[in-house]
Design a protein around this motif. Structure first.
Motif, PDB file in Angstrom:
ATOM      1  N   CYS A 186     -69.489  -0.965 -32.571  1.00 26.85           N
ATOM      2  CA  CYS A 186     -68.623   0.188 -32.299  1.00 26.85           C
ATOM      3  C   CYS A 186     -68.294   0.868 -33.629  1.00 26.85           C
ATOM      4  O   CYS A 186     -67.941   0.197 -34.596  1.00 26.85           O
ATOM      5  CB  CYS A 186     -67.343  -0.285 -31.610  1.00 26.85           C
ATOM      6  N   CYS A 198     -64.199   0.074 -34.116  1.00 25.98           N
ATOM      7  CA  CYS A 198     -63.619  -1.275 -34.242  1.00 25.98           C
ATOM      8  C   CYS A 198     -64.647  -2.325 -34.643  1.00 25.98           C
ATOM      9  O   CYS A 198     -64.301  -3.465 -34.903  1.00 25.98           O
ATOM     10  CB  CYS A 198     -62.947  -1.688 -32.944  1.00 25.98           C
ATOM     11  N   THR A 256     -66.800  -3.983 -32.965  1.00 24.42           N
ATOM     12  CA  THR A 256     -67.216  -5.011 -32.025  1.00 24.42           C
ATOM     13  C   THR A 256     -68.575  -4.631 -31.441  1.00 24.42           C
ATOM     14  O   THR A 256     -69.092  -3.539 -31.683  1.00 24.42           O
ATOM     15  CB  THR A 256     -66.190  -5.211 -30.886  1.00 24.42           C
ATOM     16  N   CYS A 285     -66.759   1.842 -28.408  1.00 16.11           N
ATOM     17  CA  CYS A 285     -66.604   0.903 -27.290  1.00 16.11           C
ATOM     18  C   CYS A 285     -65.554   1.379 -26.283  1.00 16.11           C
ATOM     19  O   CYS A 285     -64.754   2.263 -26.573  1.00 16.11           O
ATOM     20  CB  CYS A 285     -66.252  -0.486 -27.812  1.00 16.11           C
ATOM     21  N   CYS A 289     -61.855   1.218 -27.487  1.00 18.23           N
ATOM     22  CA  CYS A 289     -61.495   2.295 -28.412  1.00 18.23           C
ATOM     23  C   CYS A 289     -61.433   3.656 -27.706  1.00 18.23           C
ATOM     24  O   CYS A 289     -60.732   4.563 -28.146  1.00 18.23           O
ATOM     25  CB  CYS A 289     -62.485   2.356 -29.579  1.00 18.23           C
TER      26      CYS A 289
HETATM   27 ZN   LIG Z   1     -64.372  -0.124 -30.515  1.00 25.05          ZN
END
Ligand SMILES: [Zn+2]
Ligand SMILES: [Zn+2]
Lengths: 196, 196
Positions: free
Chosen positions: B57, B60, B62, B69, B72
């Motif tokens: 992402c 963030c 991840t 993502c 977010c």
């Molecule tokens: Zn994210």
């Protein structure tokens, strides 16, 4: 949790591996995607390739990429002796002793009535055909010395003897309750020599 | 041993999974080829698909299949709070508490000098950028309470505070439902120190 769908699918697929729960599967997926994508792609290809090319040897039923495996093709082998083992790993342990130069029949399993695994699932008919080729003089039962391995040996012994074949069992040099794969080579060699 | 080559390649590839040695890898390969080829093919596809579609992402860090993502993207989240965790699994644990409605930054690891994992490997610059967007008011450090997690929190805290950001840490204390008599002394000492 808004976890990537492809990641969830991967975790589920990894859980189909024996001994892998949801925590290990998540750890494996994380490791592969974060640190070893080359390894992940290699594993994908290896799985695909093995599924496409590995099947069972027509004679001994072990895994091979040929119609007849290399061991069965080996002209230097004593074709009068046929050693019956549960798995390729057990065959491998026997080979490492260098105490046996005959051929093998790999059951690819063992009798296990509780799991619904009967004589046909371990290829009993195929074994009877194979052992009854007129060349095999002795069938050596080298199933594991566990309850299921012993029961398997007992059933196979009855059926093979009924066909007039000489049947022997690895000697009890192997500690009861143990699996061949984990036994030291000297013990296996002695057990082969003292077969009864 | 004349083992099928494709099988050896598969065992080697399985050994790249964390926590899988040669015995487990052999057992896995045997299981898949003998009992679950559909599972093997599914795993191959899942690996391929995850490698092709899962990335990080932009906000963030991840795993996600999108540029940003779902977490977010969630407009209902409190964008003034940013919680820093080591892994997606840790984020998942926090989400399950339903006690936090802010956003996350996932380090995808932790500082580990012995393994050569330094600040840049856990995306320190990316975190400083993210936390310095002018919207984030508080950074909550939720790395694990292990030696490495604490060291990571310490380093991140110093760097974030140097940028003038408010930094907090999850409270250390007595786990809910536990009796003091059975809690280790260090934990009780921390709970006393962090009393509110
Ligand atoms: Zn994210
Ligand atoms: Zn063969």
């Amino acid at each position: 949790m808004a976890q990537a769908h492809a990641l969830q699918v991967l975790v589920e697929a990894l859980r189909r591996l024996p001994g892998v729960g949801v925590k290990s599967a998540s750890r494996m997926a994380f490791h592969l995607l974060q640190h070893d994508r080359a390894g992940a792609r290699q594993l994908a290809q290896a799985l695909q390739h093995a599924c496409d090319s590995v099947h069972h040897c027509r004679l001994c039923h072990t895994f091979t990429e040929h119609e007849v495996c290399e061991t069965c093709q080996d002209a230097s082998r004593d074709r009068s002796k046929l050693c019956v083992v549960e798995t390729p790993a057990d065959q491998s342990a026997l080979e490492r002793t260098q105490a046996f130069r005959g051929l093998y029949f790999v059951l690819m399993g063992k009798l296990s009535p509780l799991d619904g695994i009967g004589p046909q699932d371990i290829g009993l008919d195929r074994l009877l055909d194979r052992a009854g080729d007129g060349v095999v003089q002795e069938v050596i039962l080298a199933t594991n010395f566990t309850a299921e391995g012993e029961a398997t040996a007992h059933v196979l012994s009855e059926r093979l003897k009924a066909r007039g074949l000489k049947v022997t069992r690895l000697a009890r040099g192997v500690p009861a309750g143990s699996e061949l794969e984990y036994v030291d080579l000297g013990t296996i060699a002695h057990a082969l020599h003292d077969r009864r």
